[in-house]
Scaffold this active site. Sequence first.
Site, PDB file in Angstrom:
ATOM      1  N   TRP A 101       1.018  22.532  -7.783  1.00 53.97           N
ATOM      2  CA  TRP A 101       1.694  22.320  -9.063  1.00 53.97           C
ATOM      3  C   TRP A 101       3.162  22.664  -8.982  1.00 53.97           C
ATOM      4  CZ3 TRP A 101      -0.035  18.814 -11.943  1.00 53.97           C
ATOM      5  CH2 TRP A 101      -1.404  18.594 -12.091  1.00 53.97           C
ATOM      6  N   ASP A 171       5.371  27.899 -15.769  1.00 55.64           N
ATOM      7  CA  ASP A 171       4.266  26.990 -16.061  1.00 55.64           C
ATOM      8  C   ASP A 171       3.002  27.849 -16.101  1.00 55.64           C
ATOM      9  OD1 ASP A 171       2.182  25.201 -16.084  1.00 55.64           O
ATOM     10  OD2 ASP A 171       2.838  24.063 -14.319  1.00 55.64           O
ATOM     11  N   LYS A 195      -6.698  23.490 -20.415  1.00 57.92           N
ATOM     12  CA  LYS A 195      -7.369  24.521 -19.620  1.00 57.92           C
ATOM     13  C   LYS A 195      -7.843  25.657 -20.522  1.00 57.92           C
ATOM     14  CE  LYS A 195      -5.383  22.149 -16.202  1.00 57.92           C
ATOM     15  NZ  LYS A 195      -4.052  21.760 -15.784  1.00 57.92           N
TER      16      LYS A 195
END
Length: 359
Positions: A101, A171, A195
Amino acid sequence: MRVFNFAAGPATMPLEVLEQARDELIDWHGSGMSVMEISHRSKAFLAAAGEAEIRLRELLTVPRGYRVLFLQGGATGQFAAVPMNLAPAQASADYLNTGAWSKRAISEAQRFVKVNVAADEAPSKYTTVPAPGALRLSTGAAYVHYTANETIGGVEFPYVPDSAAVPLVADMSSNILSRPVPVEKFGVIYAGAQKNIGPAGLVLVIVRDDLLDRARPGTPAVWNYEAMAAEDSMLNTPPTFALYVAGLIFKWLQQQGGLPVVAALNEAKAQLLYGAIDGSDLYRNPVAPACRSRMNVPFTLVKSELEHAFLAEARAAGLVNLEGHRLVGGMRASLYNAMPLAGVEALVSFMRDFERRHG
Ligand SMILES: *Cc1c(COP(=O)(O)O)cnc(C)c1O
């Protein structure tokens, strides 16, 4: 029949929340309509959205001087929105590269800013985070960006990096609300919802007020923090159903006792699973113990030819979505807030039984 769903995202949600959403789906609060069918500018919806924000602020103890925005475009949209909002063209920004990511964030940012990779964990195959003193921060960077939890690699920062006076951007898509966070250390926190917050289609952005006026010309209005803050995230139609469900999740988290209680449970869940992996001869997790993710636990089978049987038997036992990310293979169990301890206990006992039979 409900299963234990270990998916990385979209992910499992609390049964109580799903039941409430079901019960009030057709007739929301006596309106004779579902929440999906009413104006986002109606009094009732504005009240629900306002309440969701207040609950989120309480949960994370967001200090005054920060705006809470609910936007669209996912965390991936924020990979572009962050440089557009925080850095003029020609500027540079520091990025910590800890895995898949981070890499995605970096490659998108490179379209907007000069990226300095201030730490790169490639040599450990992304099984580590940089030591706190090892960051090679540049002078003049517009911000420092890191991925608080690598959802695919299963690596989580056990500390908040020190960016000195430079705005710190995180993030937190896969570990937001999993434990208390010192929000005051951050310039921007963002997290896709699917999530640990709620349904897909929503991204949470928490931004410090003094960073609201830096957007470069050309920033789309829907991703312009200042423009969105001025309109309470309703410059255009928000994803109303997702926002409503997120509000129910925030309420559920408060009913659990808030983030300190949730964090202790997450810790217990993760310890149980890592303990089972480390104590076995069949399962392996490659991540350095100090930075193992409490949310996403990747593991492999020493006898990799057993993977197919492992997944099939797990599925038959009501333990689903344990396949690893398509980029890395193996297994992965995601243990977000809504995964009960009983789910992890069931997984661990299945793993022990599987090893006895096949190990
Ligand atoms: C899932 C995820 C993303 C991407 O989120 P989208 O909503 O699909 O854009 C980004 N970063 C992390 C850490 C994630 O887990």
